[in-house]
Design a protein around this motif. Structure first.
Motif, PDB file in Angstrom:
ATOM      1  N   PRO A  27       0.826  -1.210   0.000  1.00  0.00           N
ATOM      2  CA  PRO A  27       0.000   0.000   0.000  1.00  0.00           C
ATOM      3  C   PRO A  27       0.863   1.265   0.000  1.00  0.00           C
ATOM      4  O   PRO A  27       1.930   1.309   0.627  1.00  0.00           O
ATOM      5  N   LYS A  28       0.379   2.269  -0.703  1.00  0.00           N
ATOM      6  CA  LYS A  28       1.125   3.523  -0.859  1.00  0.00           C
ATOM      7  C   LYS A  28       1.493   4.132   0.496  1.00  0.00           C
ATOM      8  O   LYS A  28       2.604   4.634   0.677  1.00  0.00           O
ATOM      9  N   GLU A  29       0.589   4.092   1.443  1.00  0.00           N
ATOM     10  CA  GLU A  29       0.846   4.689   2.763  1.00  0.00           C
ATOM     11  C   GLU A  29       2.011   4.000   3.472  1.00  0.00           C
ATOM     12  O   GLU A  29       2.809   4.643   4.138  1.00  0.00           O
ATOM     13  N   LYS A  30       2.093   2.691   3.314  1.00  0.00           N
ATOM     14  CA  LYS A  30       3.197   1.945   3.926  1.00  0.00           C
ATOM     15  C   LYS A  30       4.515   2.267   3.221  1.00  0.00           C
ATOM     16  O   LYS A  30       5.558   2.404   3.858  1.00  0.00           O
ATOM     17  N   ALA A  32       5.236   5.087   1.755  1.00  0.00           N
ATOM     18  CA  ALA A  32       5.606   6.461   2.109  1.00  0.00           C
ATOM     19  C   ALA A  32       6.361   6.525   3.426  1.00  0.00           C
ATOM     20  O   ALA A  32       7.150   7.448   3.646  1.00  0.00           O
ATOM     21  N   ALA A  33       6.147   5.546   4.293  1.00  0.00           N
ATOM     22  CA  ALA A  33       6.803   5.538   5.601  1.00  0.00           C
ATOM     23  C   ALA A  33       8.191   4.904   5.570  1.00  0.00           C
ATOM     24  O   ALA A  33       8.909   4.950   6.574  1.00  0.00           O
ATOM     25  N   THR A  40       6.233   8.885  -2.763  1.00  0.00           N
ATOM     26  CA  THR A  40       4.931   8.323  -3.091  1.00  0.00           C
ATOM     27  C   THR A  40       3.788   9.203  -2.612  1.00  0.00           C
ATOM     28  O   THR A  40       2.674   9.085  -3.122  1.00  0.00           O
ATOM     29  N   ARG A  41       4.060  10.095  -1.680  1.00  0.00           N
ATOM     30  CA  ARG A  41       3.005  10.998  -1.192  1.00  0.00           C
ATOM     31  C   ARG A  41       2.506  11.934  -2.284  1.00  0.00           C
ATOM     32  O   ARG A  41       1.367  12.383  -2.235  1.00  0.00           O
ATOM     33  N   ALA A  45      -1.927   6.411  -5.923  1.00  0.00           N
ATOM     34  CA  ALA A  45      -1.700   4.989  -5.657  1.00  0.00           C
ATOM     35  C   ALA A  45      -1.595   4.225  -6.969  1.00  0.00           C
ATOM     36  O   ALA A  45      -0.753   3.330  -7.115  1.00  0.00           O
TER      37      ALA A  45
END
Length: 127
Positions: A27-30, A32-33, A40-41, A45
């Motif tokens: 996932p994009k959020e993962k 980004a971290a 990716t932010r 997605a």
């Protein structure tokens, strides 16, 4: 020379497959971290997943045409496409001040240029 070209193309295939699978499946959020994943932010997605799929296709393009003997010219074509992708990655990371990732992309770009040069020139599969 042929062995070196095979080894470099194989290494790039592994890099492309790993990076592509991560982008396509995480996932994009993962992403980004993670270190180097903040870019990716600013990408959708779908855009991240599309880049992942392109990288997976590059992995196939670095190896399968030569291994099967079907359209081996696609190996250096893939290498040229990879150089464009790595140039974009270098610019993206460079603008974000992530110089170590930009340097890594430069190394991958240089390896791809070697494969393109070798397979379009002296290290062709046909002669």
């Amino acid at each position: 020379m042929n062995l070196a070209l095979w080894l470099v193309a194989g290494l790039l295939a592994v890099v492309a497959l790993a990076g592509g699978a991560i982008k396509a499946l995480t996932p994009k959020e993962k992403l980004a971290a993670t270190p180097g994943g903040a870019w990716t932010r600013s990408v959708s997605a779908g855009g991240v997943k599309a880049l992942g799929v392109l990288e997976i296709l590059a992995a196939a393009g670095f190896t399968l045409p030569a291994a099967t003997g079907i359209a081996p010219v696609l190996v250096p074509v893939t290498a040229l496409c990879w150089t464009a992708l790595m140039a974009g990655a270098m610019i993206t990371h460079g603008r974000r001040g992530e110089l170590r990732f930009a340097a890594l992309n430069l190394a991958y770009l240089a390896l791809a240029v070697f494969v393109a040069w070798g397979r379009f020139g002296r290290g062709t599969f046909t002669g």
